[in-house]
Design an enzyme around this catalytic site. Sequence first.
Site, short mmCIF file in Angstrom:
data_model
loop_
_atom_site.label_atom_id
_atom_site.label_comp_id
_atom_site.label_asym_id
_atom_site.label_seq_id
_atom_site.Cartn_x
_atom_site.Cartn_y
_atom_site.Cartn_z
N ASP A 221 0.83 -1.20 0.00
CA ASP A 221 0.00 0.00 0.00
C ASP A 221 0.87 1.26 0.00
OD1 ASP A 221 -2.84 0.88 0.35
OD2 ASP A 221 -2.03 1.84 2.14
N GLU B 262 1.98 -0.47 -4.99
CA GLU B 262 0.99 0.55 -5.31
C GLU B 262 1.73 1.87 -5.20
OE1 GLU B 262 -3.02 2.89 -4.00
OE2 GLU B 262 -1.44 2.39 -2.60
C1 NOJ Z 1 -4.37 2.81 -1.04
C2 NOJ Z 1 -5.49 1.83 -0.84
O1 NOJ Z 1 -5.69 1.11 -2.03
C3 NOJ Z 1 -6.68 2.65 -0.43
O2 NOJ Z 1 -7.86 1.91 -0.45
C4 NOJ Z 1 -6.40 3.22 0.92
O3 NOJ Z 1 -7.46 4.08 1.30
C5 NOJ Z 1 -5.12 4.06 0.92
N1 NOJ Z 1 -4.05 3.41 0.21
C6 NOJ Z 1 -4.65 4.31 2.33
O4 NOJ Z 1 -4.21 3.12 2.92
#
Ligand code: NOJ
Length: 562
Positions: free
Chosen positions: A223, A283
């Site tokens: 993440d 990500e």
């Molecule tokens: C990216 C995640 O995919 C999302 O759903 C989340 O709200 C944020 N990061 C914070 O963790």
Amino acid sequence: MTVTVLDSRPIHARDRADASWWRHAVIYQIYPRSFADGDGNGIGDLPGARSRLPYLKALGVDAIWFSPFYRSPQADAGYDVADYRDVDSLFGTLADFEDLLSDANALGLKVIVDLVPNHTSDEHAWFQAALAAGPGSPERERYLFRDGKGAAGQTPPNNWKSVFGGPAWTRVIEPDGTPGQWYLHLFDVKQPDLNWEHPQVRAEFLDIIDFWLARGVAGFRVDVANALVKDQQLPDWDGFVDDDPRPTSDSPMWDKDGVHEIYRSWRALLNSYDNPERIMCAESWVNPPERGALYLREDEFHQAFNFDFLECAWRARDLRDVIAKSLHVNDAVDATTTWVLSNHDVVRHTSRLGLPVGPRRPNGIGADDPQPDARLGLRRAKAATLLMLGLPGSAYIYQGEELGLPDHTALPGEVRQDPTFMRTEGKEKGRDGCRIPLPWNATQPALGFSATGRTWLPQPPEYAALAADAQEDVAGSTLEFYRAAIGLRRDRALGLGSLAEVTSYGADVVAYVNGGAADTLVLVNLGADSVSLPDGAQVLLSSDALSPDGSVPTDTAVWARL
Ligand code: NOJ
């Protein structure tokens, strides 16, 4: 237009001896709370997901990525983790996870879990300890606590904004009952950012990674991988505006060079496991793409989501440019390109591609907003999917896209749960619309999602006709289309192929020859007029019906044997 000979230019070479599973895998994202509910409380869970593994096997995917199921107060649907080594009782138990993993592995499905290292929940033991210990304590150093500005410290330490809207700082009440320091949260107030300069934070995450690797997971989706390290001065920053050309790393919080040494240490740990090879997928919303490729150097991530592809407008030139550029920058570091069109944070591509081409995608759609054209959206979405699955590399699909699900675009404000909606006072509708519980059975309560009929978000009426059982074995359904595409992609080794861009067509056609097991023409027509296939080409699959003369109509994609 008639084309007899295909002229093309190579844009990606195949000659890779290393065909590791993750270089060509199709990976299915499960958003646990909306996938399948085993206990009838209206929220999906691990036993529910376990019962649906045969469906995923039949779909033909190689692996599953689970969004977080860890112990969490669910302020951001589980991306606020209170205990990284336990399963939240909403979703089941650690034993449930182990059972699921063992069933998945028996079916030949690998399982990737989510890792959330940028922030914890405010209910994590470390943050609670930090609050109790007070200013200047070692406990506070694991987070980003600072004194406020102004005589009484009443002004936040800097002007940073939360990604979800509102300020990125919250002031705490100290143990003596007085207003005190502030802590940084790039996301919700219940998601305090960790201090990645702190050795205990680094050691803790290596240990968490090891905990899950030892249980047999095939890897991690990481993440906000581009956020862990911040400029230590925490300077003011006015942020990016839409379509800002500046590099993300110009900011004091995104894509700082210091993140890479963290990932090198993780990769070394992953490399100490094998059978299967364990992976991590970043990500990382990063601009320009060359900076994104740095995460994919051989001693860092295996994969990083290609969000430029996800965000690309439905224009032939833009698609060609993004595809060529992505392959080019990733090939330069010998990395795989990881394609994706939908996930739990964006308007589903079935809805997104039904909106006018041009403006940036909205963050959620509400009843008062311009509505997508559902038919056009589905037509383009299937064409986009066939393009994506025809490209070399790995691809992620988001639960329900194989059913052609649109977003729920008319959720009333009072049922919305995404903190973005609250923190922007409804200006941004947020991500609930793409997180609706899946329809499994057209006629059952909650469309088969939950035996009691409960759902944590309401399902829109159009989901009934799209239920999995209404599409199973139905020729021409979106589900059968996905199954066929994933199967052919495997048979023809498209994920491992070379790629040459076909230049014989006009500007509105995106076409490639994928040199996988044998040459496959991958063609999408974005123009108004039908285009013909080259002489002798045999159609393997098309995203919609072809014209009676065999030509490819607008917004339609084809795979053909050459
Ligand atoms: C990216 C995640 O995919 C999302 O759903 C989340 O709200 C944020 N990061 C914070 O963790």
